[in-house]
Design an enzyme around this catalytic site. Structure first.
Site, short mmCIF file in Angstrom:
data_model
loop_
_atom_site.label_atom_id
_atom_site.label_comp_id
_atom_site.label_asym_id
_atom_site.label_seq_id
_atom_site.Cartn_x
_atom_site.Cartn_y
_atom_site.Cartn_z
N HIS A 51 46.34 -2.85 58.98
CA HIS A 51 46.29 -2.93 57.52
C HIS A 51 47.42 -2.10 56.88
O HIS A 51 47.99 -1.22 57.53
CB HIS A 51 44.92 -2.46 57.01
CG HIS A 51 44.62 -1.01 57.30
ND1 HIS A 51 45.04 0.02 56.49
CD2 HIS A 51 43.97 -0.42 58.33
CE1 HIS A 51 44.65 1.17 56.99
NE2 HIS A 51 44.00 0.93 58.12
N LYS A 102 51.99 2.05 60.71
CA LYS A 102 52.93 1.29 61.55
C LYS A 102 54.38 1.72 61.33
O LYS A 102 55.12 2.00 62.28
CB LYS A 102 52.79 -0.23 61.28
CG LYS A 102 51.38 -0.75 61.40
CD LYS A 102 51.28 -2.23 61.10
CE LYS A 102 51.65 -2.64 59.67
NZ LYS A 102 50.75 -2.13 58.62
N SER A 103 54.81 1.75 60.07
CA SER A 103 56.21 2.12 59.80
C SER A 103 56.49 3.56 60.20
O SER A 103 57.59 3.89 60.66
CB SER A 103 56.54 1.93 58.31
OG SER A 103 56.47 0.57 57.97
N GLU A 156 58.40 -5.59 59.92
CA GLU A 156 58.23 -6.62 58.87
C GLU A 156 59.60 -7.09 58.39
O GLU A 156 59.85 -7.19 57.19
CB GLU A 156 57.37 -6.08 57.74
CG GLU A 156 55.96 -5.76 58.23
CD GLU A 156 55.03 -5.24 57.15
OE1 GLU A 156 55.16 -5.66 56.00
OE2 GLU A 156 54.19 -4.40 57.48
N1 LIG Z 1 57.35 9.40 52.82
C1 LIG Z 1 56.02 9.53 52.77
N2 LIG Z 1 55.45 10.62 52.23
C2 LIG Z 1 54.08 10.76 52.18
N3 LIG Z 1 53.21 9.85 52.65
C3 LIG Z 1 53.74 8.72 53.19
C4 LIG Z 1 55.15 8.51 53.28
N4 LIG Z 1 55.36 7.31 53.86
C5 LIG Z 1 54.14 6.80 54.13
N5 LIG Z 1 53.15 7.63 53.73
C6 LIG Z 1 51.70 7.44 53.89
O1 LIG Z 1 51.42 7.36 55.27
C7 LIG Z 1 50.45 6.36 55.55
C8 LIG Z 1 51.03 5.36 56.55
O2 LIG Z 1 52.12 4.69 55.96
P1 LIG Z 1 53.00 3.63 56.73
O3 LIG Z 1 53.37 4.18 58.05
O4 LIG Z 1 54.09 3.21 55.81
O5 LIG Z 1 51.92 2.45 56.95
P2 LIG Z 1 52.16 0.89 57.25
O6 LIG Z 1 53.56 0.69 57.66
O7 LIG Z 1 51.15 0.60 58.33
O8 LIG Z 1 51.80 0.16 55.98
C9 LIG Z 1 50.08 5.75 54.21
O9 LIG Z 1 48.92 6.37 53.76
C10 LIG Z 1 51.25 6.10 53.33
O10 LIG Z 1 50.85 6.22 52.01
MG LIG Z 2 55.05 -0.52 56.92
#
Ligand SMILES: Nc1ncnc2c1ncn2[C@@H]1O[C@H](COP(=O)(O)OP(=O)(O)O)[C@@H](O)[C@H]1O
Ligand SMILES: [Mg+2]
Length: 275
Positions: free
Chosen positions: A38, A43-44, A163
């Site tokens: 989700h 993931k990122s 993605e």
């Molecule tokens: N630069 C950042 N600073 C603070 N929180 C972050 C940052 N990038 C992502 N998050 C938080 O970390 C969690 C995982 O994000 P992410 O890895 O981007 O998820 P996905 O790629 O699965 O959508 C989320 O709750 C997101 O809000």
């Molecule tokens: Mg992502």
């Protein structure tokens, strides 16, 4: 030797919540592995940790058995090509051509070969016409095509796609998927694809499912993606074929096959002919 091996990896942005919470997985050599989960499942963040853009909290990341450390960063980055979710953060060159060239220069590609490589990959993503344009003036989908061309041109041993085709229309997506698949077969590159495309997941060798910072499922798509209720509880969409099989079941038609649409159609035809 595994291209990617992660052991008990933890990471937090705010030193409070573990966005990546004790994650372990292996990506096998030459495999097409998919990572789904989700929005916000982490993931990122994992993709960024794998190439050392973020520094892990604890645990271990091994690329080709080599531990990702400050000292090994250059060697490891040379092995991995990555295309991010947002192509805007990925351009350095003043033109599309410069941008692809920049990556090749970094990979010490023979300058005499560079023009041919650039022209070839631009053509393969259908961007030949745009080689002398500024990347900033392209549409989101076009930027994604260029980013993919730039990374593929470097022929990385390991390709991570985050993605990477999210801004393309369905036709563009399948075009790029076909190109990635062709290169995957051509030179056995290992692929880790973060995707929402369930059809891509179904075709992959191995799927990892994330939920709230953890890997909750890890295995063959045919074993993992067959339970619609479970997919919903993980905030994921079940494959169309699984939804169809369940809808048929509610009408009293029970199929043996629930993942391969072609085989389902064959089974349905057989049932009908028996009537
Ligand atoms: N630069 C950042 N600073 C603070 N929180 C972050 C940052 N990038 C992502 N998050 C938080 O970390 C969690 C995982 O994000 P992410 O890895 O981007 O998820 P996905 O790629 O699965 O959508 C989320 O709750 C997101 O809000
Ligand atoms: Mg992502």
């Amino acid at each position: 030797m595994n291209p990617i091996k992660v052991n008990h990896l933890k990471f937090s942005y705010d030193l409070e919540t573990d966005v990546v919470n004790d994650v372990s997985f292996t990506v096998e050599k030459g495999s097409y592995t998919t990572l789904i989960g989700h929005n916000g499942s982490g993931k990122s963040t994992i993709a960024k940790l794998l190439i050392g853009l973020l520094e892990k909290g604890s645990g271990e990341i091994l690329i080709d058995d080599l531990e990702l450390t400050e000292a090994n960063l250059d060697v490891i980055r040379r092995k991995i090509g990555i295309v991010f979710q947002n192509p805007d953060n990925q351009f350095i060159g003043a033109t599309v051509r410069d941008d692809i060239a920049f990556g090749l220069e970094n990979h010490q590609v023979d300058p005499a070969l560079m023009d041919d490589i650039i022209n070839n990959y631009a053509a393969r993503v259908d961007m030949s016409k745009y080689l002398d344009q500024e990347p900033t003036r392209l549409s989101g989908g076009q930027k994604q095509r260029v980013a993919i061309a730039g990374v593929l041109a470097m022929k990385p041993e390991i390709l991570i796609l985050d993605e990477a085709t999210s801004m393309l229309d369905p036709e563009g997506k399948s075009e790029i998927n076909a190109l990635v698949n062709a290169l995957h077969k051509e030179y056995g590159m290992t692929i880790l694809s973060i995707t929402h495309d369930i059809e891509e997941v179904k075709k992959s060798d191995h799927v990892l499912i994330m939920f709230e910072g953890k890997i909750v499922k890890d295995g063959l798509p045919s074993e993992i993606m067959i339970d619609e209720k479970e997919m919903i509880s993980l905030k994921l969409d079940a494959p169309f074929s699984v939804k169809l099989a369940n809808a048929l079941k509610r009408r009293g038609i029970v199929l043996k096959e629930t993942l391969d649409t072609e085989r389902m159609v064959a089974e349905l035809c057989l049932l009908r002919s028996k009537k």
